[in-house]
Design an enzyme around this catalytic site. Structure first.
Site, PDB file in Angstrom:
ATOM      1  N   GLY A 169       0.766  -1.240   0.000  1.00 55.54           N
ATOM      2  CA  GLY A 169       0.000   0.000   0.000  1.00 55.54           C
ATOM      3  C   GLY A 169       0.802   1.297   0.000  1.00 55.54           C
ATOM      4  O   GLY A 169       0.213   2.370  -0.113  1.00 55.54           O
ATOM      5  N   ASP A 170       2.130   1.214   0.114  1.00 56.07           N
ATOM      6  CA  ASP A 170       2.892   2.467   0.175  1.00 56.07           C
ATOM      7  C   ASP A 170       4.329   2.259  -0.310  1.00 56.07           C
ATOM      8  O   ASP A 170       5.287   2.678   0.352  1.00 56.07           O
ATOM      9  CB  ASP A 170       2.890   3.016   1.608  1.00 56.07           C
ATOM     10  CG  ASP A 170       3.267   4.499   1.665  1.00 56.07           C
ATOM     11  OD1 ASP A 170       3.269   5.152   0.609  1.00 56.07           O
ATOM     12  OD2 ASP A 170       3.548   4.998   2.768  1.00 56.07           O
TER      13      ASP A 170
END
Length: 377
Positions: A229-230
């Protein structure tokens, strides 16, 4: 780049431990003597790089750590932090360059500690993670080879997590209204006020509307998985695996910050990686093809997933820019770090919309295709 679960940014408190308090924390909780400590930049947690002396319990050479003190809101979700930490341990065992926790004196991977930073006496989850060597992608002169490697990493990492990671805490990764999940781009509407009345706001509102019309209805046709997610330019560390200064070959030496992990879709991860690598390139519109080629060498996208890529990348730009502007209003003292992406991010998002989806996709897909059908020598 966490926080904002259920879309509530206002409730978290960023920890504010001094170096002396952090040193005492390492001694009291982990039984280690700190010989050197310095703060590391962070979004809404607090991180310290620490070196310890006389560390008998650690692996040979493991005398450097990152003390990670989680913000007060996320600290109230121990299952979520457990899932993130177990995922890091799992990935490390699978051969990925991921940090692992040093256990507390009680044999746990984390400990809930008082902050003593105000009348509320908030509690913060504390972990000590192995320090990973390498240089953040944000600090190197990027090239097409590292973009390809990062695309490959994004696919391999999600595939390993989704197919083999079965810890009981994994259910906490169903995060519903988590503001950083790419499915939740429409939730940005409540934060666009932070942009004022500039043309930027118009573009973001356009992204949100197109996202609701063209991406949200297709989510059920995408392949689901667990997302890191990042995978941004500060969360991927590299080192050079060649002596050539003109054309260095990089390998990924560290993957940081699992605090945005959640259930999502494979196409989300490649879109997020493309967006952050665009920030680090002098030729941003071409980057997507190289990242996509690396990703598809492990996991080819379907036509539906490819068709959503432009709006997913635009959606991640919008998330990063809007949430940073909103958070900077709340915490002006951290504005410089919060606004890192904004320095070039707005320019790239505006350019994408000026050039248009068809032309951007053509560049991406033709670049990716060239990896599978190389031109004759």
């Amino acid at each position: 780049m966490s926080s904002g679960n259920e879309g509530q940014h206002q409730t978290f408190t960023k920890p504010a431990f001094g170096e002396k308090e952090a040193t005492e924390l390492v001694d009291r909780v982990f039984g280690l003597k700190v010989s050197w400590i310095r703060p590391l930049p962070s979004y809404d947690d607090q991180n310290f790089h620490v070196r310890v002396s006389g560390n008998k319990g650690a692996a040979e050479g493991a005398d450097e750590y990152v003390l990670k003190i989680t913000n007060s809101e996320d600290s109230q979700e121990p299952d979520l932090i457990e899932a993130q930490t177990q995922a890091m341990m799992f990935l490390s065992a699978e051969g990925f360059p991921s940090a692992t926790p040093y256990l507390t004196k009680d044999g746990n991977i984390m400990s809930l500690e008082s902050g003593d930073t105000g009348p509320e006496n908030k509690k913060y989850m504390v972990r000590l993670l192995t320090y990973l060597p390498g240089t953040p992608v944000a600090k190197i002169a990027t090239n097409t080879q590292i973009f390809y490697e990062i695309g490959k990493l994004a696919a391999s990492l999600d595939k390993a997590l989704s197919e083999k990671f079965h810890h009981p805490s994994v259910k906490s990764l169903h995060r519903g209204q988590f503001i950083w999940n790419l499915a939740n781009v429409p939730l940005l509407n409540q934060y666009t006020y932070a942009l004022g009345q500039k043309k930027y706001r118009e573009v973001v509102e356009q992204v949100i509307e197109q996202f609701k019309g063209k991406v949200t209805p297709k989510l059920s046709s995408f392949r689901a998985c667990i997302n890191h997610g990042d995978l941004n330019d500060h969360n991927i560390l590299v080192d050079s695996s060649s002596a050539s200064l003109e054309n260095p070959q990089y390998r990924v030496s560290g993957i940081l910050d699992f605090s945005d992990m959640s259930y999502g879709y494979y196409v989300f991860e490649v879109a997020i990686a493309i967006m952050y690598m665009m920030i680090e390139s002098p030729d941003p519109l071409s980057v997507g093809g190289h990242v996509l080629a690396g990703f598809e060498s492990i996991l080819p996208l379907t036509e539906e997933e490819r068709g959503a890529l432009f709006l997913l990348v635009s959606g991640r730009f919008s998330q990063s820019l809007v949430i940073a502007a909103h958070t900077a209003l709340l915490y002006p003292e951290n504005k410089e770090y919060l606004m890192i992406t904004a320095k070039t991010g707005w320019k790239h998002l505006m350019t994408m919309f000026e050039v248009g989806q068809a032309a951007v996709e053509k560049t991406w897909f033709e670049t990716a295709k060239a990896y599978t059908n190389p031109a004759p020598a």
